[in-house]
Design a protein around this motif. Structure first.
Motif, short mmCIF file in Angstrom:
data_model
loop_
_atom_site.label_atom_id
_atom_site.label_comp_id
_atom_site.label_asym_id
_atom_site.label_seq_id
_atom_site.Cartn_x
_atom_site.Cartn_y
_atom_site.Cartn_z
N MET A 102 -93.63 26.32 -56.25
CA MET A 102 -91.99 27.40 -56.21
C MET A 102 -92.34 27.98 -54.43
SD MET A 102 -89.66 29.00 -59.08
CE MET A 102 -90.53 29.26 -59.85
N ARG A 103 -91.95 28.34 -53.43
CA ARG A 103 -92.09 28.79 -52.44
C ARG A 103 -91.17 30.29 -52.77
NH1 ARG A 103 -94.09 29.00 -47.54
NH2 ARG A 103 -92.60 30.03 -46.27
N ILE A 104 -91.78 31.19 -52.89
CA ILE A 104 -91.29 32.64 -53.61
C ILE A 104 -91.38 33.52 -52.31
CG2 ILE A 104 -91.31 34.65 -55.76
CD1 ILE A 104 -92.52 31.88 -57.03
N LEU A 105 -90.09 34.47 -52.33
CA LEU A 105 -90.18 35.47 -51.65
C LEU A 105 -89.56 36.97 -52.86
CD1 LEU A 105 -89.33 36.30 -47.75
CD2 LEU A 105 -89.14 38.32 -49.95
N VAL A 106 -90.90 37.97 -52.89
CA VAL A 106 -91.01 38.90 -53.96
C VAL A 106 -90.43 39.97 -52.77
CG1 VAL A 106 -92.07 40.13 -55.39
CG2 VAL A 106 -92.39 37.50 -55.37
N HIS A 107 -89.41 40.46 -53.37
CA HIS A 107 -89.22 41.46 -52.40
C HIS A 107 -89.09 42.80 -53.02
CE1 HIS A 107 -86.86 44.56 -49.81
NE2 HIS A 107 -87.85 44.51 -49.70
N ASP A 108 -90.13 43.83 -52.68
CA ASP A 108 -90.26 45.28 -52.88
C ASP A 108 -90.07 46.33 -52.50
OD1 ASP A 108 -90.15 47.52 -55.53
OD2 ASP A 108 -92.66 47.03 -54.73
N TYR A 109 -89.24 46.46 -52.26
CA TYR A 109 -88.76 47.65 -51.51
C TYR A 109 -89.73 48.91 -51.36
CZ TYR A 109 -86.03 51.58 -48.14
OH TYR A 109 -85.88 52.19 -47.79
N ALA A 110 -90.15 49.53 -52.22
CA ALA A 110 -91.38 50.77 -52.68
C ALA A 110 -92.38 49.90 -52.14
CB ALA A 110 -90.83 51.32 -53.90
N GLY A 111 -92.82 48.69 -52.88
CA GLY A 111 -94.24 48.70 -52.93
C GLY A 111 -94.98 49.19 -53.54
N HIS A 112 -94.31 49.22 -54.76
CA HIS A 112 -95.28 49.45 -55.88
C HIS A 112 -96.54 48.97 -56.46
CE1 HIS A 112 -92.10 52.90 -56.53
NE2 HIS A 112 -93.10 53.06 -56.60
N PRO A 113 -97.09 49.56 -57.44
CA PRO A 113 -97.97 48.35 -57.86
C PRO A 113 -98.29 47.39 -58.69
CG PRO A 113 -99.01 50.81 -58.07
CD PRO A 113 -97.26 50.65 -57.79
#
Length: 405
Positions: A1-12
């Motif tokens: 798959m081509r996946i876009l993971v978006h985490d607004y905060a940028g946590h570890p």
């Protein structure tokens, strides 16, 4: 798959998930808000990262304010446009997005539909409900209407998603109220970046630099924002002989700076430091004898402090002020990883800290219990299995829908 993971905060731990998915051969773009001042994970390519992984830092130049409502809303809308543009230009098969302000997230479903991507809403906090409670408290008339509008948007976004991931069963009743189909909901608890946060000795390079390697330290690290109560940390400093070290960013830090500036002699044991690079985070945690975490009643029902999950990895005892039903409170209480008091109970918070200060054996036992919980529950391979399955299912749902894939 081509996946876009978006985490607004940028946590570890979200960045850790993106690395795990890329290691399985998926092409992964990990996007985050570069203008957010909160704690960040490893958000750049490392030498041993798979070729399939890339990072997208969005909105670094935005004029964003968390204390000014008008500027904050303008920033949320502007950032949402940047995120939508990335979705349209990168054309992923599926977007996993969470930890995101409601009006920012509003741009995601339409962008996904425009490129035939599936949308998976990752709920780590009911942003709209927390905002509703806080706004009603601060703006009794206007806040009611704004909060209702945010809840309307949240519910619509979730109903339009191919799948919804929640971090605890406690969120299920709210989804039922909003008409979210149970067969499109999965529970995947949050976790700490266990492999990247080994138990470190107290006497380490960071603690030596700060001059606390041989001092009893009560540590708070992470965001100290509107939904946290900095006065609890202030009370610990005022009523114990421990060194209270706050490594944080947010409006709560400004409060503590003002307190310390006004009474420097009374708060000699209060040290305020900026957030540290993630590569030093394990040593920062290792410098502590007791970890501190606080969350207010208004936000606590639907918010799980991610810092507590990192604290569990550290092998240090935790003192947490939170509503009794909060997931983190239940974990700490049921595993014996520390002590929990009610949200806003300053006297109880100080007493819990004193209890652990005076009992080294209890501190050691609680730290071991927390680490044992982390080692049992934070297995990244099992976690990645579950996310991979959900993302594949979402792609299938999208392909089968009218006008899909």
């Amino acid at each position: 798959m081509r996946i876009l993971v978006h985490d607004y905060a940028g946590h570890p731990f979200q960045a850790e998930l993106s690395r795990a998915l890329a290691a399985r051969g998926h092409e992964v773009i990990h996007a985050y808000f570069a203008g957010d001042k909160g704690p960040k994970g490893r958000l750049e390519r490392l030498p041993d990262d798979p070729e399939e992984l890339s990072f997208a830092a969005l909105g670094e130049a935005l004029d964003y304010s968390k204390s000014n409502f008008i500027k904050r809303r303008q920033g949320d809308l502007a950032y949402g446009k940047l995120l939508a543009d990335l979705i349209r230009s990168s054309r992923p098969d599926v977007v996993l997005s969470g930890n995101t302000p409601t009006e920012t997230q509003q741009a995601v479903p339409a962008a996904c539909r425009s490129v035939g991507a599936a949308f998976v809403y990752w709920i780590q906090d009911f942003y709209s409900i927390a905002a509703d409670k806080l706004l009603r408290k601060r703006l009794p008339l206007l806040g009611h209407g704004v909060g209702a509008y945010y809840k309307y948007l949240d519910a619509a976004q979730m109903r339009g998603a191919e799948h919804v991931i929640i971090i605890t069963d406690a969120f299920s009743p709210q989804l039922d109220k909003w008409g979210i189909r149970p067969d499109r909901v999965s529970v995947i608890p949050n976790w700490g970046a266990l492999k990247e946060l080994p138990v470190r000795p107290k006497d380490n390079a960071w603690s030596q630099e700060q001059g606390v390697s041989d001092t009893l330290v009560c540590l708070y690290t992470g965001t100290l924002a509107m939904k946290h109560d900095p006065t609890l940390l202030e009370q610990v400093a005022a009523n114990t002989d421990a060194e209270v070290v706050v490594v944080a960013a947010g409006v709560g830090v400004e409060h503590l700076e003002a307190v310390k500036s006004a009474q420097p002699d009374a708060y000699e044991n209060l040290t305020l430091l900026p957030l540290q690079p993630f590569k030093r985070f394990a040593d920062v945690l290792g410098s502590a004898d007791i970890m501190l975490a606080v969350i207010e009643e208004e936000a606590g029902e639907f918010s799980v402090p991610s810092k507590v999950l990192s604290y569990l990895c550290s092998g240090r005892p935790i003192v947490l002020s939170a509503p009794a039903g909060n997931l983190a409170a239940r974990i700490v209480r049921e595993t014996g990883a520390g002590l929990v008091c009610d949200a806003g109970d300053g006297a109880g918070f100080v007493e819990a800290v004193r209890t652990l200060i005076n009992d080294p054996d209890a501190r050691e036992a609680a730290g071991r219990a927390g680490r044992a919980y982390a080692e049992e529950h934070f297995d990244l391979d099992r976690i990645a299995d579950r996310f991979e399955s959900v993302l594949q299912q979402a792609c299938q749902e999208r392909a089968a829908s009218p006008g899909g894939g």
